[in-house]
Design an enzyme around this catalytic site. Structure first.
Site, mmCIF file in Angstrom:
data_model
loop_
_atom_site.group_PDB
_atom_site.id
_atom_site.type_symbol
_atom_site.label_atom_id
_atom_site.label_comp_id
_atom_site.label_asym_id
_atom_site.label_seq_id
_atom_site.Cartn_x
_atom_site.Cartn_y
_atom_site.Cartn_z
ATOM 1 N N PHE A 41 0.810 -1.219 0.000
ATOM 2 C CA PHE A 41 0.000 0.000 0.000
ATOM 3 C C PHE A 41 0.846 1.274 0.000
ATOM 4 C CE2 PHE A 41 -3.328 -2.611 2.413
ATOM 5 C CZ PHE A 41 -4.280 -2.566 1.399
ATOM 6 N N SER A 100 -2.111 -6.363 -6.993
ATOM 7 C CA SER A 100 -2.130 -5.205 -6.090
ATOM 8 C C SER A 100 -2.661 -5.672 -4.744
ATOM 9 C CB SER A 100 -3.066 -4.118 -6.639
ATOM 10 O OG SER A 100 -4.417 -4.475 -6.383
ATOM 11 N N ASP A 101 -2.529 -4.856 -3.727
ATOM 12 C CA ASP A 101 -3.231 -5.143 -2.484
ATOM 13 C C ASP A 101 -4.676 -4.631 -2.645
ATOM 14 O OD1 ASP A 101 -3.907 -5.923 0.046
ATOM 15 O OD2 ASP A 101 -2.185 -5.000 1.035
ATOM 16 N N TYR A 102 -5.476 -4.885 -1.661
ATOM 17 C CA TYR A 102 -6.915 -4.564 -1.680
ATOM 18 C C TYR A 102 -7.154 -3.080 -1.997
ATOM 19 C CZ TYR A 102 -11.676 -5.614 -0.002
ATOM 20 O OH TYR A 102 -13.017 -5.854 0.107
ATOM 21 N N GLY A 139 -5.556 -1.320 -3.832
ATOM 22 C CA GLY A 139 -4.255 -0.631 -3.932
ATOM 23 C C GLY A 139 -4.203 0.316 -5.127
#
Ligand code: BGC
Length: 766
Positions: free
Chosen positions: A260, A291-293, A295
């Site tokens: 993030f 990607s992250d959540y 992101g």
């Protein structure tokens, strides 16, 4: 030549395409050939929209069983707009979604099913920070193997683990999810986890793809506040923070998650230097990046551009899959039309995701992980739970044991008090999304089972987690309630003291609740909450021996406890079987051997505090306090417990260091030995640790760096010579040009029971 060649190529393309179309009419697309050629043939058939669909990773959300087919997600899958799903559990649910993908979507491409299988699936192992304290790579690998077996039996084929972010900031809640402060140990654990999840054969139905995270530097969030900015020198990145991610790549991890935070002013999610130059070009990573959540869409808040821009920037940087934002799905065609991106870039990302699906064997059998019989037999079974229990005992760290209060006897009366004593839901700790809370073993249950009728266990809660009800609610999210008691603090305490007065020993299960660490659980005070401290003080006044069974997901400030309480067993969050494991250690059926992988400060103001610090130009060499030296006015530089620290029910002594020679060359190696003796009266395991110090470098080097460790089991009175081999690999580092170099000069070498209490030797690298 020039004329026939293209013709031949188009003929092959036509054949492959025909073959693929025929294959398409079968259950799934199953072109033959190598993975790359199979991917290529499939891609020939795909529209741009279908390729973008592969880059899309929505959360399955909260649809209820039975509503799966009519959900919005189901519609998207049928339209070919989804590459994978996460947050979905059970074979039945997963099969239903996979069926839509392989029967209703035009190209019948199977889905990836991801989950945060972080420290076990339903059989929950200790939180990663606890697990790291075992310093046992085989054990760690086995825990990941069991997690993979259970998750894959329940339909999952991809885990968002291991989390390998180095962190030296206990305020950061996610320190609980990693392996502590040290890059050398962290790298070995990263590899053990990847091996455990992926095994030797990803096409087997009991292995799953691993996703190392959060790339990169997430553990250095400023002020320990989650999602915050990170800013550090490249020199520090390369030597101290990047090694575990690289180690996972070297171990063949299939995917990597962008973090993030920003790195050098550019969010990691769109950081080309990070995702392409370092990850792919320097390290040779061939898997895919997710990607992250959200992101991608969060980069709008970072101030990096609108959704179209940040989505294009991510793809251009080397990101392949979009978790939840749907920025890639909804904006990339426009960017291509406007000439801001090439379709080839989408092709590259799509190719990497399809490749992963082929590697997992999903095209050959999209239901290979969907077998209810396997789920019934292999998830949360007795063997796995037994393994989780014994693993938990290896993660506990005995911090203090004055007068050998521990182990306690299975006789007389044992008073068990504290808000964590009868707290099933809290045993598994943070990130245990698949856990069966109601079946976890509490401390109360564990102790009762262990003593049977031999001893009497009396219980009182003694205090709530915290006087602040709002804090308690926030610290016990996701069903991890502590069943707040409405009585006053004094009433709760008095009840506990009453039962404790008649006991032979008091076991106080205190500390943090499960969700006081983990994501978005940063703290500025890292002590045991005040109301619990008041309880401990009241218990101490009874004059009975008090044992703290300390639950925590981070290093805590335990200065008062170390000075006043006779025995402290740090149990982190030991998993679904924690209660039994705690009983095993408290009663001495298992001798504790865990060693800290993070420094425990004496004051939060010392943070970041870590053993591998630099010397500075004004190190404190004499006594604290010293004016114009690097120290504080109000507390010394020392931690309460240093990195590598942990006691046992037996004792060990270390002989002097002996070296096979005093000079070595870069093509050479040197043996460093020490004799370790079990000087106590029972068998025990000791983690023997080797550190080096490079005295002079072209960039300054830390005062100590872990470069070896061995966990040995010694019988009472047994001696063993422990030998380490140092080669140039252990002595090299990244210089100011970020080149991996070996520089001649003098080295100190240290061996000891922790990073502070060591024996010293010296040699020279010619
Ligand atoms: C976390 C990741 C996790 C992801 C999916 C994010 O909020 O940062 O570690 O894998 O959610 O659940």
């Amino acid at each position: 030549m020039n004329i026939t060649q293209p013709k031949l190529t188009s003929a092959i393309v036509l054949l492959v395409a025909l073959f693929s179309i025929v294959a398409c009419q079968q259950k799934t697309v199953t072109p033959a050939g190598t993975i790359d050629s199979r991917v290529d043939s499939l891609m020939q058939l795909m529209t741009l929209e279908e390729k973008l669909g592969q880059l899309n990773l929505p959360s399955a959300g909260a649809f209820t069983t039975g509503a799966v087919e009519s959900s919005d997600i189901a519609k998207k899958i049928a339209e070919g707009k989804v590459g994978g799903l996460f947050n979905i559990k059970t074979v039945a649910n997963i099969r239903e979604m996979q069926k839509i993908a392989v029967e209703k979507s035009r190209l019948k491409i199977p889905l990836l099913f991801g989950m945060d299988v972080i420290h076990g699936y339903e059989s929950v192992f200790p939180i990663p920070l606890g697990l790291s304290c075992s310093w046992d790579m085989k054990l760690i690998e086995r825990s990941a193997r069991i997690a993979a077996t259970e998750a894959s039996a329940d339909g999952i084929n991809w885990t968002f683990s291991p989390m390998v972010d180095i962190s030296r900031d206990p305020r950061w809640g996610r320190i609980s999810e990693g392996s502590g402060e040290d890059p050398y140990l962290g790298s070995q654990i990263a590899q053990a986890m990847v091996r455990g999840y992926q095994g030797n054969d990803l096409t087997a139905n009991n292995t799953i793809m691993s996703c190392v995270k959060h790339y990169a530097l997430y553990g250095a969030s400023e002020a320990g506040r989650d999602y915050n900015t990170v800013d550090m020198s490249k020199h520090r990145m390369y030597n101290e923070y990047l090694p575990p991610y690289k180690a996972a790549v070297d171990a063949g991890v299939g995917s990597i998650m962008a973090s993030f935070n920003e790195v050098d002013g550019i969010p990691a999610t769109a950081n080309k230097w990070l995702l392409t130059d370092v990850l792919r070009k320097e390290w040779g990573f061939t898997g895919f990046v997710v990607s992250d959540y959200t992101g991608i869409s969060e980069m709008i808040n970072h101030g990096y551009g609108d959704l179209q821009y940040v989505s294009a920037a991510s793809l251009d940087a080397g990101l392949d899959m979009d978790m939840v934002s749907e920025g890639l799905l909804t904006t990339l065609s426009k960017s291509i039309q406007e000439g801001k991106l090439f379709e080839k870039q989408v092709d590259d990302a799509c190719r990497r995701i399809l490749r992963a699906k082929f590697l997992l064997g999903l095209f050959d059998d999209p239901y290979k992980y969907c077998n209810e019989n396997r789920a019934k037999a292999e998830v949360f079974n007795a063997a796995n739970r037994a393994e989780a229990r014994s693993t938990a005992t290896q993660s506990f760290v005995l911090l203090k044991n004055e007068g050998n209060v521990l182990p306690i006897k299975k006789s007389g009366t044992i008073a068990l008090v504290g808000p964590l004593a009868d707290a099933k839901e809290n045993m598994t700790g943070t990130w245990s999304v698949a856990a069966r809370f109601s079946e976890s073993i509490s401390v109360l249950e564990g102790l009762q089972k262990a003593v049977g009728t031999k001893a009497k266990i009396v219980y009182a809660k003694g205090s709530n987690l915290d006087e602040d009800e709002v804090l308690e609610t926030n610290a016990t999210m996701f069903g991890k309630t502590l069943h707040r008691d409405k009585r006053t603090a004094a009433e709760l305490r008095d009840e506990a003291v009453r039962i404790a007065r008649n006991a032979d020993v008091i076991v106080a299960a205190v500390g943090e609740a499960a969700e006081m660490s983990g994501e978005a659980s940063s703290r500025t005070t890292i002590e045991i909450p005040e109301t619990q401290k008041e309880l401990i003080k009241a218990l101490m006044k009874t004059g009975k021996p008090v044992v703290l069974v300390l639950f925590t997901g981070r290093p805590l400030v335990l200065k008062w406890e170390e000075e006043n309480v006779p025995a402290i067993l740090n149990v982190w969050f030991g998993g679904s079987e924690a209660g039994d494991a705690i009983a095993d250690v408290l009663f001495g059926d298992v001798n504790p051997s865990g060693k800290l992988t993070t420094t425990f400060p004496q004051h939060v103001g010392q943070v970041p505090i870590y053993y591998a610090h630099k010397n500075t130009g004004r190190p404190l060499t004499g006594k604290w306090f010293s004016k114009f030296q690097s120290n504080y006015l109000d507390v010394s530089n020392e931690p309460v417990y240093p990195f590598g620290f942990g006691l046992s029910y037996t004792t060990f002594s270390y002989g002097e260091i002996s070296l096979s020679k005093t000079t070595m060359t870069a093509n050479d190696s040197i043996q460093v030995s020490v004799e370790v003796t079990n000087t106590g009266s029972r068998e025990g395991a000791e983690v023997v640790q080797l550190y080096i110090r490079d005295l002079v470098g072209s960039v300054t080097r830390p005062v100590k760096e872990l470069r070896g460790f061995q966990k040995v089991m010694l019988k009472a009175g047994e001696k063993q010579a422990i030998t380490f081999t140092l080669t140039k690999d252990e002595l090299s580092f990244y210089n100011s040009e970020l080149k991996w170099v070996t520089e001649p000069g003098k080295f100190h070498v240290f061996i000891g029971t922790n990073s502070r209490d060591v024996k010293q030797g010296e040699f020279e690298l010619k």
